[in-house]
Every structure is written in structure tokens, then in C-alpha cells.
Motif scaffolding. Structure first.
Motif: not given
Length: 539
Positions: A75, A98, A100-101, A119, A122-123, A145, A147, A151-153
Motif C-alpha cells: 500500500n 490509477s 487519485t482519491l 480505501i 489501505g491507507m 491516495v 486508487l 483495486d489496490r490503494v
């Protein structure tokens, strides 16, 4: 774009700009030696900076690479290399396809609580790994962050990270990072710790479910001050995340849950299981307090009429919470120097916003709008001499209650409502808002224990409408303190209340309490601030 296609360090071919921030630009590039895609963070040229300032900036970026390289975790973005590009350092990182959030949340868009919890897991995994390696991130926010398409954070951009055992790269009073996600202790000029990253996680989760950071105002200065002093507002879309977000956004670092507790809570939320959030030190101690606790109103330790159950809007204050009891210390001094202290906090906040150096270290402990410029004394120590209270605000008059040894300003037009052995209260002309000052003698182990006892009684009287907004430890005028804020439903309208209790075990505890209609809370809340700031003991 002119840099596209350019070769960096003889092996990295710039292909596409994928991000840009205050320190640099991030490119997707091709590693022509290993034949793989990478992300390359290229520092901006800052011609306006002095040589010393440039050296600091370059060293900060190198530290980003060293800090991130210490962390091996799925992560956390992988750092491959640090190279030089025309005298500017560049960090070569893992390329993560990815969004970003931050991009996902643009335009005040929100996520379901369960997705936000995913999420968040992961954080928190990334932060646990970083903290275990002795690294603080210091700039946790949605924009950092990633994404990933698998599906990895992934947490990225350790550009202002701080590693245990290294010297700071900021001048005294200087803050680096994004205002919306800076913890209150950083606004007060204190050294951040792991709990500061957890506060930023809470602010990020708040934005994910509510659509905006928790304390955002019109200007950066106002935002910074709100983070340092303002209560957290009610949440409407957080669902099962609400207790965790509330706990993470506690003002005092030692009142927040640990990373392990946070992870367990997020796992339970993600699985749809009930969870209870325990703050690290918010409810320490088991002492009880003498004095009656009646069922008359939320937050009340005075009076015995029990009239709140009638729920009318009449002078009997059946919809107006009674006041808490509070202890006093002889010679405690009232709200003296509050303006000076507020100005001191504002100067610290200004330094955080502007990134300017402040001459000398500032140590400021805050509760709401009031501050003290001394650390809270250890048990058994004496407090400073009495302070002269500030002038009575315009539109207020000073009332003195000799029985309880207190004096405080009251708005003109507010009338005495009741006096009891435990306290005194004043009610406004609408008979819907009440300010109460109570005294508990002797004080218990900590004011928060007192509030927990009253809260249990409140839940009985208001089993369906009581809603805690926060209950946390703090300090006030160098003494242990607690603040409790909540809402409840009267017969005809919703009410909101705030209660500050402060005092040391073996002495007296003083409680300052305001309740008012929730719909008019913004107008009534300043009354509490003025009463609190002008409150003093008279012996």
C-alpha cells in the motif's frame, strides 16, 4: 509539451505528464534499460529561491526517496532510484495505473461509507508500515491516495515526510503541507507524531463521505483557525464511519484511537459488523464524583425538577438543558489575557498558512477559542497567579454569584432562571436558550468522567434522540478539562448543547454549559464563547 520524449539520466524517457503539485511534476516514463514503465517525479525549478532555500528543497525531496524506500508494503508506492536532471533531483518510482482519491471526490462527490472504509483500510495499512519504519507522512490527503486499476490503494508522495532521528527541514513555526488535512497540534506549532497522520486520515475519510474537508472555510487562514479551535460539525452521510471519523478528529493527539484500533474499526465497518471506537486516552480514569445527578436535562448536575420530560417551550425551561456542576480553584482567575492568547494562536496559524518563520518556539494549548500559553501543570503543581478577566463584551453585563464564587458575562436581556446549591442559570428572552454555570465540590478524577456519568443518565431520558457530537479531554487555563457537545429532541424542536468542565481532583470543578435550538445554533454559540472567556472565580 516540450519535455515529452526527453531522456532523463540517460535511461528514463518522459512519455506523459500524469500529475503536478507544489514541489514538482510527475511523469509516466519508460525505463529504457529494464524496459518497464515508471513514474518520475521531477522537481520544479524555483528561480526565486535563495541558494540555501534551494538546498533545503532538494534535501527534502531526497528525504522523500529515502523515507519511502524504508517502507516495503503493497500500500506504499515503491521507490526505485534518485537521479539528477540538470542539477535537479528526480525520484524514480513504481508506476501505478490509477486515479487519485482527490480526482474521484472533485465537485463535492462522495463515496458510500463501505467504499470509504475499504480505501481507509489501505491507507491505514500504509501508515502502520510507515510508522513502524519510523516515518511520518505529514501530507496525507485525497490527492496522495492512488486508487489502482487492480483495486489496490496506494499512499504516495512522502515529499514532506519526516523520519525519526533526522533534523527538521522547516524553520521554527513554519508548516509544510495541505491546510485542510493538517492536525490541530501542527496549527499550534507543536511537533507532529503518528497521531497527526491519523487526524489527516480522519479528514480524508470525512471528505470521502461528506463531500468536503471537515473544517474548510473561505480562506486558508480561517480554515487553519477552525482546525485548531472549532468543534466538528454534524455529519449526515458518514453512516457507520461517523464514530471513527469523530474519534480521529479529536483535537488532542492522545485522545485519538491508535492505528491498530483504527484498522480494526475499519475492518468491522467494511464487513458490515457493529464496532465500538475507543479513543486512546479520552476516557482514562474511573473516578466518580460526589453531588447529585438528576434526570432533569442533558448535561445537568443541578436542579431536581425533572421537568425536561414535559418538553414545552415555556419558561419552565423544560426544553432547555440544565447546567452542569463545575468545580473551582481558589485564585484560578477568569478569562484574563484571552484576547492576547487568541492573538497568539492567530499568529501561529498565520505562520502555518504563510509558511513564514516565527521568532521563537510557540507552545500553545487550546480549548475552543480560549488558549493558554503554558503547558498544563502536572498533578500536584500550582497554577499561575490569577489573571485579570477581559473587558465585558458590548451587549453583555457581568453577574457575580457569591454563593458559588464565580463571575461571568451574560447577554443583556437574559434573566436569572434558577439558583441551586450546585449552580446558577440564565435564560434568554425566548425562554429556549440557557447558559448555566455549575460547581462540583470536590472534583472527581477528571471532568470527562463526570460527563460520562451524566451522559448515561441523558441516554435514559432521551433514548432515541440523544446524539453525541463529541466528548473529549482537553485543557483549560492550565487545568484538566473536557468538552462535551450533543443534540437531543425536545417536544417541539431539536436542541444542541455544549458543556466545558475543568478542574483538578481534590479541588473544585467548574462547568460552563449552553443549550439552544439547533436551528439557531450558529447565533447562540458565540454566547458560550464569551461566557467562557469572561468566566472567573472570585474565591
Amino acid at each position: 509539451m516540450s519535455d515529452e520524449g526527453r531522456l532523463v539520466a540517460g535511461r528514463y524517457r518522459l512519455a506523459e505528464r500524469i500529475g503536478r503539485g507544489g514541489m514538482g511534476t510527475v511523469w509516466r516514463a519508460e525505463d529504457e534499460v529494464l524496459g518497464r514503465q515508471i513514474a518520475l517525479k521531477q522537481l520544479h525549478a524555483h528561480h526565486h529561491l535563495s541558494d540555501d532555500e534551494l538546498a533545503t528543497l532538494y534535501e527534502r525531496m531526497r528525504r522523500e526517496a529515502r523515507s519511502a524506500a524504508r517502507i516495503t508494503h503493497p500500500n506504499v508506492v515503491v521507490v526505485h532510484d534518485v537521479v539528477d536532471d540538470g542539477g535537479l533531483p528526480c525520484i524514480v518510482m513504481e508506476y501505478v495505473p490509477s486515479v487519485t482519491l482527490g480526482d474521484l471526490l472533485k465537485g463535492e462527490r462522495t463515496l458510500p461509507p463501505e467504499e470509504a472504509a475499504r480505501i481507509g483500510l489501505g491507507m491505514i495499512a500504509a501508515l502502520r508500515a510507515a510508522h513502524a519504519a519510523g516515518v511520518l507522512h505529514r501530507d496525507v490527503k485525497p490527492g496522495n491516495v492512488l486508487l489502482a486499476s487492480d483495486d489496490r490503494v496506494v499512499l504516495t508522495d512522502f515529499g514532506i515526510a519526516m523520519t525519526d532521528g533526522t533534523s527538521t527541514l522547516t524553520k521554527t513555526g513554519e508548516m509544510v503541507g495541505s491546510i485542510d488535512y493538517m492536525a490541530p497540534e501542527r496549527m499550534r506549532g507543536l511537533t507532529p507524531g503518528p497521531a497527526s497522520d491519523l487526524w489527516a486520515l480522519g479528514a480524508t475519510l470525512h471528505q470521502a463521505v461528506e463531500g468536503r474537508p471537515p473544517f474548510r472555510k473561505d480562506t486558508a487562514m480561517e480554515t487553519a483557525y477552525a482546525i485548531a479551535t472549532d468543534p466538528l460539525g454534524p455529519m449526515t452521510q458518514a453512516g457507520p464511519l461517523e464514530p471513527l471519523i469523530e474519534a480521529l478528529l479529536v483535537k488532542e493527539p492522545d485522545g485519538r484511537p491508535s492505528a491498530e484500533q483504527t484498522e480494526r474499526a475499519l475492518q468491522a465497518i467494511r464487513a458490515g459488523q457493529p464496532t465500538e471506537v475507543h479513543r486512546a486516552a479520552a476516557f482514562a480514569g474511573t473516578g466518580t464524583r460526589t453531588g447529585s445527578v438528576t434526570g432533569s436535562t442533558p448535561g445537568s448536575v443541578m436542579g431536581s425538577d425533572g421537568g425536561r420530560g414535559r418538553g414545552t417551550d415555556m419558561p419552565d425551561a423544560s426544553e432547555v438543558p440544565d447546567v452542569p456542576g463545575t468545580p473551582t480553584r481558589t485564585g484560578d482567575g477568569g478569562g484574563g489575557r484571552s484576547r492576547k492568547r487568541r492573538a497568539l494562536l492567530w499568529s501561529t496559524v498565520a505562520a502555518a498558512v504563510a509558511g513564514a518563520a516565527v521568532a521563537g518556539a510557540l507552545y500553545v494549548t487550546t480549548y475552543e477559542g480560549g488558549t493558554t500559553d503554558d503547558a498544563a501543570p502536572s498533578p500536584g503543581t500550582t497554577t499561575a497567579p490569577p489573571f485579570k478577566p477581559p473587558p465585558v463584551p458590548e451587549g453583555y453585563h457581568l453577574v457575580r454569584d457569591k454563593r458559588h464564587g464565580v463571575a461571568f458575562p451574560v447577554p443583556d436581556g437574559w434573566k436569572l432562571n434558577r439558583k441551586t446549591p450546585e449552580g446558577v442559570s440564565y435564560i434568554d428572552p425566548t425562554k429556549l436558550a440557557e447558559i448555566t454555570v455549575g460547581v462540583v465540590d470536590p472534583a472527581g478524577s477528571h471532568p470527562v468522567e463526570h460527563f460520562k456519568t451524566i451522559e448515561a443518565n441523558t441516554k435514559v431520558n432521551y433514548p432515541t434522540s440523544y446524539r453525541k457530537l463529541r466528548m473529549q479531554k482537553t485543557s483549560f487555563r492550565g487545568q484538566p478539562a473536557a468538552v462535551w457537545e450533543f443534540t437531543f429532541q425536545g417536544r417541539a424542536r431539536a436542541f444542541r448543547a455544549i458543556d466545558l468542565g475543568y478542574g483538578r481532583e481534590g479541588a473544585k470543578e467548574y462547568d460552563i454549559y449552553l443549550s439552544a435550538p439547533d436551528a439557531q445554533w450558529a447565533g447562540y454559540r458565540p454566547v458560550f464563547d464569551k461566557v467562557r472567556n469572561g468566566f472567573t472565580t472570585t474565591g
